[in-house]
Design an enzyme around this catalytic site. Structure first.
Site, mmCIF file in Angstrom:
data_model
loop_
_atom_site.group_PDB
_atom_site.id
_atom_site.type_symbol
_atom_site.label_atom_id
_atom_site.label_comp_id
_atom_site.label_asym_id
_atom_site.label_seq_id
_atom_site.Cartn_x
_atom_site.Cartn_y
_atom_site.Cartn_z
ATOM 1 N N GLY A 79 1.050 -1.300 -0.090
ATOM 2 C CA GLY A 79 0.083 -0.165 -0.008
ATOM 3 C C GLY A 79 0.799 1.180 -0.132
ATOM 4 O O GLY A 79 0.253 2.411 -0.337
ATOM 5 N N GLU A 128 1.882 -8.056 -2.021
ATOM 6 C CA GLU A 128 0.693 -8.762 -1.538
ATOM 7 C C GLU A 128 0.215 -10.079 -1.551
ATOM 8 O O GLU A 128 0.158 -10.839 -0.833
ATOM 9 C CB GLU A 128 -0.540 -7.725 -2.079
ATOM 10 C CG GLU A 128 -0.719 -6.341 -1.615
ATOM 11 C CD GLU A 128 0.287 -5.317 -1.897
ATOM 12 O OE1 GLU A 128 -0.104 -4.250 -1.851
ATOM 13 O OE2 GLU A 128 0.898 -5.875 -2.939
#
Length: 266
Positions: A117, A140
């Protein structure tokens, strides 16, 4: 320099005339990991900046010496139930969307780790200035999820579908020099110079017409991915918003009078 605090971990600084605003991530104990509260604060700061017609450029920075942002706060998420995660989702999306939808040009100043992020926050900006300590990536899938802050859409727009697939599927981290070669960042500067160089770039941008800057960003964003004919219609619509503006009149007059423009911003 004025400063405004949003929540506990986000600061907005306005040096000089205030036309350049610095949105600083300031959660040093967690290397700026984005918690629910921090995500909400980023969104609130972006909403305030979007509404401020005096702001011409936003620079996204970090106060941590070794990291821009390491991504989602996985320690917080480890305690979440499925229901908690679903409730948090719109809050998390609001942070990335807030940066992405800022109506003025945006520059990310990246050093150290910009992962998950954190890199998606940078990707949400128009330009990325990175120093030689930068390490970027979207890891991720290595923790059982996918880039959910815009990474699967923003990265291929930067580097193409195949390169984005390789980077996302392997979850690999990319150091600064390769990141510049691949187009993951736009400018590579000496270690410790990312913030200063990003602010200097923002100052050069902010010297231009605020009406023109907003319209140009809108045309770039809305026209991306359209066929040429449709894209030119987007451009024409943006042109019509500036053609009869005070900024256009002032810009033409200043050019002919060989003086610096004093933008009315309307």
């Amino acid at each position: 320099m004025s400063e405004e605090l949003f929540g506990e971990f986000v600061r907005v600084r306005r040096p000089g005339d205030g036309h350049v605003a610095e949105l600083a991530l300031d959660r040093p104990r967690a290397m700026n990991a984005v918690s629910t509260g921090m995500a909400r604060s980023i969104a609130e700061a972006c909403a305030a900046l979007s509404a401020d017609r005096g702001v011409r450029v936003v620079v996204l920075t970090s106060t941590h010496e070794r990291a821009f942002c390491v991504g989602a706060d996985l320690k917080e998420r480890n305690s979440f139930s499925d229901a908690d995660l679903m409730r948090q989702r719109p809050v998390a999306r609001g942070a990335y969307t807030g940066v992405l939808e800022l109506p003025v040009p945006t520059v990310a100043a990246v050093h150290g780790f910009a992962l998950g992020g954190g890199f998606e926050l940078a990707l949400s900006c128009d330009l990325i200035v990175a120093d030689r300590t930068a390490v970027v990536g979207l890891p991720e899938v290595s923790v059982g999820v996918l880039p959910g802050g815009g990474g699967t859409q923003l990265l291929p727009r930067r580097v193409g579908a195949a390169r984005a697939a390789e980077l996302i599927f392997t979850a690999r981290r990319v150091e600064a020099v390769e990141a510049r070669e691949l187009g993951l960042v736009d400018e590579l500067v000496d270690a410790g110079r990312d913030r200063e160089e990003a602010l200097e770039l923002a100052g050069r941008i902010a010297a231009n017409s605020p009406v023109g800057l907003r319209a140009a960003k809108r045309a770039l964003r809305l026209g991306h991915g359209l066929d040429l004919r449709a894209g030119l219609e987007v451009e024409d619509a943006a042109w019509r918003t500036v053609a009869f503006s005070g900024d256009r009149a002032e810009g033409v007059a200043a050019f002919n009078e060989k003086r610096k423009a004093e933008w009315p911003g309307e």
